[in-house]
Design an enzyme around this catalytic site. Structure first.
Site, PDB file in Angstrom:
ATOM      1  N   ASN A 139      -2.613   4.935  -7.607  1.00  0.00           N
ATOM      2  CA  ASN A 139      -1.415   4.091  -7.485  1.00  0.00           C
ATOM      3  C   ASN A 139      -0.567   4.327  -8.722  1.00  0.00           C
ATOM      4  OD1 ASN A 139       0.474   2.063  -7.302  1.00  0.00           O
ATOM      5  ND2 ASN A 139      -0.988   0.375  -7.563  1.00  0.00           N
ATOM      6  N   LYS A 144       2.262   3.106  -9.352  1.00  0.00           N
ATOM      7  CA  LYS A 144       3.077   1.931  -9.708  1.00  0.00           C
ATOM      8  C   LYS A 144       4.522   2.376  -9.991  1.00  0.00           C
ATOM      9  CE  LYS A 144      -1.143  -0.283 -11.216  1.00  0.00           C
ATOM     10  NZ  LYS A 144      -1.795  -1.289 -12.035  1.00  0.00           N
ATOM     11  N   HIS A 200      -1.036  -5.924  -3.579  1.00  0.00           N
ATOM     12  CA  HIS A 200      -1.440  -5.670  -4.961  1.00  0.00           C
ATOM     13  C   HIS A 200      -1.155  -6.913  -5.799  1.00  0.00           C
ATOM     14  CE1 HIS A 200      -1.750  -3.955  -8.935  1.00  0.00           C
ATOM     15  NE2 HIS A 200      -2.394  -2.946  -8.389  1.00  0.00           N
ATOM     16  N   GLU A 238       0.027  -7.242  -8.603  1.00  0.00           N
ATOM     17  CA  GLU A 238       1.356  -7.219  -9.250  1.00  0.00           C
ATOM     18  C   GLU A 238       2.440  -7.673  -8.290  1.00  0.00           C
ATOM     19  OE1 GLU A 238       1.001  -3.202 -10.675  1.00  0.00           O
ATOM     20  OE2 GLU A 238      -0.588  -3.860 -12.047  1.00  0.00           O
ATOM     21  N   GLU A 259      -9.697  -5.606  -6.805  1.00  0.00           N
ATOM     22  CA  GLU A 259      -9.134  -5.334  -8.128  1.00  0.00           C
ATOM     23  C   GLU A 259      -9.045  -6.628  -8.927  1.00  0.00           C
ATOM     24  OE1 GLU A 259      -6.584  -1.505  -8.065  1.00  0.00           O
ATOM     25  OE2 GLU A 259      -5.303  -3.143  -7.447  1.00  0.00           O
ATOM     26  N   GLY A 284      -5.417  -2.445 -16.077  1.00  0.00           N
ATOM     27  CA  GLY A 284      -4.654  -1.986 -17.234  1.00  0.00           C
ATOM     28  C   GLY A 284      -5.143  -2.530 -18.560  1.00  0.00           C
ATOM     29  N   SER A 316      -9.055  -0.423 -14.374  1.00  0.00           N
ATOM     30  CA  SER A 316      -9.548   0.354 -15.519  1.00  0.00           C
ATOM     31  C   SER A 316     -10.623   1.375 -15.160  1.00  0.00           C
ATOM     32  CB  SER A 316     -10.023  -0.580 -16.637  1.00  0.00           C
ATOM     33  OG  SER A 316      -8.938  -1.365 -17.127  1.00  0.00           O
TER      34      SER A 316
HETATM   35  P1  13P Z   1      -5.491   0.584 -13.815  1.00  0.00           P
HETATM   36  O1  13P Z   1      -6.377   1.683 -13.277  1.00  0.00           O
HETATM   37  O2  13P Z   1      -4.359   1.112 -14.644  1.00  0.00           O
HETATM   38  O3  13P Z   1      -6.275  -0.501 -14.473  1.00  0.00           O
HETATM   39  O4  13P Z   1      -4.766  -0.075 -12.536  1.00  0.00           O
HETATM   40  C1  13P Z   1      -5.540  -0.452 -11.452  1.00  0.00           C
HETATM   41  C2  13P Z   1      -4.629  -0.811 -10.343  1.00  0.00           C
HETATM   42  O5  13P Z   1      -3.968  -1.825 -10.383  1.00  0.00           O
HETATM   43  C3  13P Z   1      -4.546   0.121  -9.205  1.00  0.00           C
HETATM   44  O6  13P Z   1      -3.849  -0.441  -8.142  1.00  0.00           O
END
Ligand code: 13P
Length: 247
Positions: free
Chosen positions: A9, A11, A91, A93, A161, A167, A207
């Site tokens: 992803n 983002k 997601h 976010e 997640e 992150g 992560s």
């Molecule tokens: P990270 O791998 O950067 O922690 O992000 C995970 C994520 O949100 C994938 O959708």
């Protein structure tokens, strides 16, 4: 019996130059038991399809309606038209930044199916919920309410997640990942039956890096990963793909 899935992803990252990373991934030998997917920003999606080879391309979100007066939004039909075969919905976010509810996410997953896309439905608890020992009940409620009736191993992927792991470099213990994934599997089997409930792929996200991937992929009911930061560089994502294919 389930093929594995390494999904990246990107983002809100990626300009035209980033397609070189995807090209590098596409030129690597195909894994034996692992499907690969990259979800670039919508602006790169059609161009990504052109260089992705056997790597499938997904969107990061879709509007529940197929078309209409929704400035700035992208529909599932548009993603499919651009060459996507999947879309991430729910997601954390999006849930946080756009106040998306489980009902919104369920509608988006249904829109994805209507456009012929696989829905990658994301779930995750906050740190406060984890510390209050509410993780299993939070995930069960999100899974129930975000997943439409009619989910199958083909049209749906579930991604766990934990919000606090995204992150941050923090990762749940392997026991904690297994506990959630085993519970999700049991819930899917109870609701959708053994055939489809066992066919749905369950991804861990948060992560995932080359150096922790092998341990995570050896964990019960982990069929792959949804990777953010480490999917932006071909070398890192390839190492994760290789770890998954060897698991
Ligand atoms: P990270 O791998 O950067 O922690 O992000 C995970 C994520 O949100 C994938 O959708």
């Amino acid at each position: 019996m389930r093929r594995k899935l390494a999904a990246g992803n990107w983002k809100m990252n990626g300009l035209a130059a980033s397609l070189a990373e995807l090209e590098t991934l596409a030129q690597a030998p195909a894994p034996h038991q692992t499907d690969r997917m990259i979800c670039p920003p919508a602006t790169l999606l059609a161009r990504a399809v052109n260089v992705a080879g056997e790597i499938t391309i997904g969107g990061q979100d879709c509007h529940p309606q197929p078309s209409g007066a929704h400035t700035g939004d992208v529909s599932a039909a548009m993603l499919a038209d651009a060459g996507a075969t999947a879309v991430i919905v729910g997601h954390s976010e999006r849930r946080a930044d756009h106040h998306e509810t489980d009902a919104d996410i369920r509608a988006k997953a249904e829109a994805a199916w209507a456009a012929g896309l696989t829905a990658v439905i994301c779930l995750g608890e906050s740190l406060a919920q984890r510390e209050a020992e509410e993780t299993l009940s939070v995930i069960a409620a999100q899974l129930e309410a975000s997943t439409p009736d009619g989910a199958t191993g083909t049209n749906t992927v579930i991604a766990y997640e934990p919000i606090w792991a995204i992150g941050t470099g923090l990762v749940p213990s392997l026991d904690q990942i297994a506990e959630v994934h085993d519970a999700m599997r049991a819930q899917l089997v109870a609701r959708f039956g053994a055939t489809e409930g066992k066919a749905m792929r369950l991804l861990y996200g948060g992560s995932v890096k080359p150096d922790n991937a092998a341990d995570i992929f050896a964990t019960s009911n982990v069929d792959g990963a949804l990777v953010g930061g480490a999917s932006l560089k071909a070398a890192d994502f390839q190492a994760i793909i290789d770890a998954l294919d060897a698991a």
